[in-house]
Design an enzyme around this catalytic site. Structure first.
Site, PDB file in Angstrom:
ATOM      1  N   GLU A   1      10.598   3.939   2.966  1.00  0.00           N
ATOM      2  CA  GLU A   1      10.406   3.509   1.409  1.00  0.00           C
ATOM      3  C   GLU A   1      11.691   3.618   0.676  1.00  0.00           C
ATOM      4  OE1 GLU A   1       7.446   6.901   0.482  1.00  0.00           O
ATOM      5  OE2 GLU A   1       5.823   5.662   1.211  1.00  0.00           O
TER       6      GLU A   1
ATOM      7  N   GLU B   1       0.681   3.205   5.919  1.00  0.00           N
ATOM      8  CA  GLU B   1       0.349   4.472   5.593  1.00  0.00           C
ATOM      9  C   GLU B   1      -0.776   4.535   4.333  1.00  0.00           C
ATOM     10  OE1 GLU B   1       3.362   7.175   3.867  1.00  0.00           O
ATOM     11  OE2 GLU B   1       4.855   6.563   5.327  1.00  0.00           O
TER      12      GLU B   1
END
Ligand code: GAL
Length: 669
Positions: free
Chosen positions: A157, A310
């Site tokens: 991320e 995710e």
């Protein structure tokens, strides 16, 4: 030439991917064996390993311990679970910051951020770069050729920003590259304003805490630089991985409409586009927001399948009040991603952690263990995904494009503008919503995309537009396309300088209209408007004083200072049509505008009639219907079909309880 790597590299022989982040370093090895058994039983075929394992892999500088990871990869391989192996560089060990404090990031006010959480690195730090590449290279050479290795997951991320002196030096180098000389930079930043002229490169610093509003052009370039600096680091890791394992695809996980990083410039640097997405269970707009995000991922992947890296089986732990998901919800969300082009449905995380900051985050195996209703639902979902393998690789066709741009987003949301109520992503969602409700598929694209294949192009907001992109939008409509442009578009150029003349200057001709005043409306006072036929509707927040120059006023303002002046305009532009919306209409009125634009474009939804809350999207030859509503819905379908999820034959109509999904493959005629 080698074949292009992509999701197909992963799904070949495996079907849809199903699994999650796996952190065996948090558990004794006895638990690993149980994990492997449970994974097999649940149909897990992909796990992401090692995201936060740097300190375990390299407990001291240059002292490496890979034995445990060897055993994890072997175990996964033996159990038919492919590994998405992460470079551990998102969370450096304390020794890095302790020995080399210059690797720690500095915020706008000059404070260093410490270790003790994660993400504590400066993207421009040479020492961080060197240590990161060293562990990545060790990892890549050790696991090249390991049969379990299927995918590389670079960092995690990306989004770190640092204002330190090393970042300042890197920013200056980036600016030199962009502008060549100081004179050009001064002009681009408009430094005659407030005496900001730079006489020496050394004077230039990142936008740090300052007494008042910081130069918007400087901030825009800073945002561009921050995204590029991270990208440069990502590329360095990726290149090393490719050197060692040219046949293994590389990804890094995105976060939807995440402001700090311009994903349009990143996506092409990956073999697989992957995303982390956590819809808020209490948000009534979550289903549409999620659909929009998935369509963005498909756009980033150039229309090819992508990976949902995710999501959560139930509550996350990082919101102030974390609602759990009702039974059936995570399955519904997973199938929504599948319907919108994902070929892998993965979760954070496999097993709930006992300690650390995320010990109250949901998982595929909860603290209470596998004998739970949640884990039973995980298994059932894994099983049904095996039956949907034929969906893998198929496209989601769309005749409508929606334009979104990071630079424009950044430029729009600076301080010192007419209203901070105009939010780029809210605008995007408000134009997306009526399309989603009508079961119209949308590709989210950058302004530079080729548009000629689309029947309708919607531009909810493009505050910043370059000449070339404005010309492309103009040519698109004049060449027969239907274009819809939302308010406060076409206002500034790439330097964030206002384009003078009547607005939106570069789109004035195609819109057949132009304006002279932006007039934000008082909060809580509805803006009264009227359709040309006489019916009333309201708008809010924003109005513009606009005049028709060939366009027809489809609606006008019906009260206040702008009474009688156009609020919505439609223009026959060349062979096409261009719409301009000079306000923020209430949802139903915006729906009406979109409905008319769809009619102009000859585009219909997936089904003639959809009950509220039911999402319809076609992927390949399968029509997915998903009930996000709280009521049972009956959906008429004009043909006979087989539901791939149950094997049942449907015809005439389908009844969907809340959170039900059908995947209908029509019977051949
Ligand atoms: C993501 C992250 C994971 C985990 C998860 C929790 O942002 O990549 O490591 O923190 O959120 O929801």
């Amino acid at each position: 030439m080698t074949a292009r790597l992509g999701m197909h590299t992963l799904t070949a022989g495996r079907g849809l991917l199903f699994g999650g982040d796996y952190n065996p370093e948090q558990w004794p090895e006895e638990v690993w064996a149980q994990d492997a058994e449970l994974m097999r039983a649940a149909g897990v075929n992909l796990v992401t390993v090692g995201v936060f394992s740097w300190a375990r892999l390299e407990p001291e500088p240059d002292v490496r311990d890979f034995g445990w990871l060897d055993r994890v990869l072997d175990l996964m391989g033996e159990n038919g679970v492919a590994v998405d192996l992460a470079t551990p560089t998102a969370s450096p060990p304390p020794w890095l910051g302790h020995r080399w404090p210059q690797t720690l990031p500095v915020d706008e006010s000059g404070h260093r951020l410490w270790y003790g959480a994660r993400n504590q690195f400066c993207p421009s730090s040479p020492v961080y770069r060197e240590r990161a590449l060293s562990i990545v290279s060790a990892l890549a050479s050790r696991y090249a050729g390991h049969p379990a290795l299927a995918l590389w997951h670079v960092g995690n991320e990306y989004g770190q920003v640092c204002h330190c002196d090393e970042s300042a030096a890197a920013f200056r180098a980036w600016l030199r590259e962009r502008y060549g000389d100081l004179e050009t930079l001064n002009e681009a930043w408009g430094t005659t304003f407030w005496s900001q002229r730079y006489g020496d490169w050394a004077e230039i610093v990142p936008p740090r805490l300052a007494p008042y509003i910081i130069n918007p052009s400087q901030r825009l370039d800073w945002r561009r630089f921050c995204s590029d600096a991270l990208l440069e680091h990502y590329r360095a890791e990726r290149d090393l991985l490719r050197e060692h394992t040219p046949g293994t695809p590389v990804t890094t996980n995105f976060m939807g409409l995440f402001k700090p990083v311009d994903y349009w410039s990143w996506a092409g640097e990956e073999d697989v586009v992957s995303n982390d997405w956590y819809p808020e269970p209490g948000d009534p707009l979550a289903p549409a927001r999620t659909a929009l995000t998935h369509d963005l991922m498909r756009g980033l992947a150039g229309g090819r399948p992508w990976l949902l890296m995710e999501q959560a089986t139930s509550a996350v732990n990082w919101r102030p009040h974390n609602l759990p998901k009702p039974p059936g919800q995570f399955r519904l969300e997973s199938l929504q991603a599948l319907a919108r082009g994902a070929d892998g449905l993965c979760y954070f995380q496999w097993r709930a952690s006992r300690f650390g900051a995320e010990r109250f985050h949901a998982a595929m195996v909860p603290h209470a263990g596998p004998d739970t209703r949640l884990h039973a639902a995980v298994r059932a979902h894994g099983r049904e995904l095996r039956g949907l393998a034929s969906v893998a690789g198929t496209p989601v066709p769309a005749r409508v494009a929606m334009v979104f741009d990071w630079a424009s987003w950044w430029a729009l949301e600076e301080r010192g503008r007419p209203s901070d109520r105009l939010d780029a992503t809210d605008q995007l969602l408000s134009y997306y919503l009526p399309l989603w409700e009508r079961g119209v598929s949308v590709d989210v694209v950058p302004p530079s995309a080729g548009l000629s294949g689309y029947a309708l192009v919607v531009v909810p907001n493009l505050f910043l537009v370059g000449d070339r992109d404005a010309a492309a939008l103009t040519a698109y409509a004049r060449g027969g396309g239907v274009l819809v442009v939302g308010p406060f578009s076409g206002v500034v150029d790439e330097r964030s300088h206002v384009r003078t003349g009547r607005f939106p200057a570069p789109l004035r001709e195609v819109l057949g209209a132009s304006g002279e005043e932006w007039r934000p409306a008082p909060d809580d006072v509805p803006v009264r408007c009227r359709w040309a036929g006489g019916a009333a509707f309201t708008a809010h927040t924003w109005t513009e004083l606009v005049a028709a120059e060939g366009a027809q006023a489809v609606a006008e303002f019906a009260g206040g200072d702008l009474a009688g002046s156009p609020a919505v305009l439609r223009h026959r532009a060349g062979d096409g049509v261009a719409w301009y919306v000079a306000t923020m209409p209430e949802a139903a009125a915006l729906g009406e505008i979109i409905e008319r634009a769809l009619a102009d474009a000859g585009v219909a939804g997936a089904l003639p009639r959809l009950p509220p809350g039911v999402e319809a999207v076609r992927r390949g030859d399968v029509l997915f219907l998903l009930n996000h509503g709280a009521e049972t819905a009956v959906v008429p379908i004009p043909w006979q079909a087989e539901d791939l999820l149950t094997g049942a034959v449907a015809g005439g109509e389908v009844t969907l309880a809340p959170r039900d999904v059908v995947a209908l493959r029509p019977h051949a005629e």
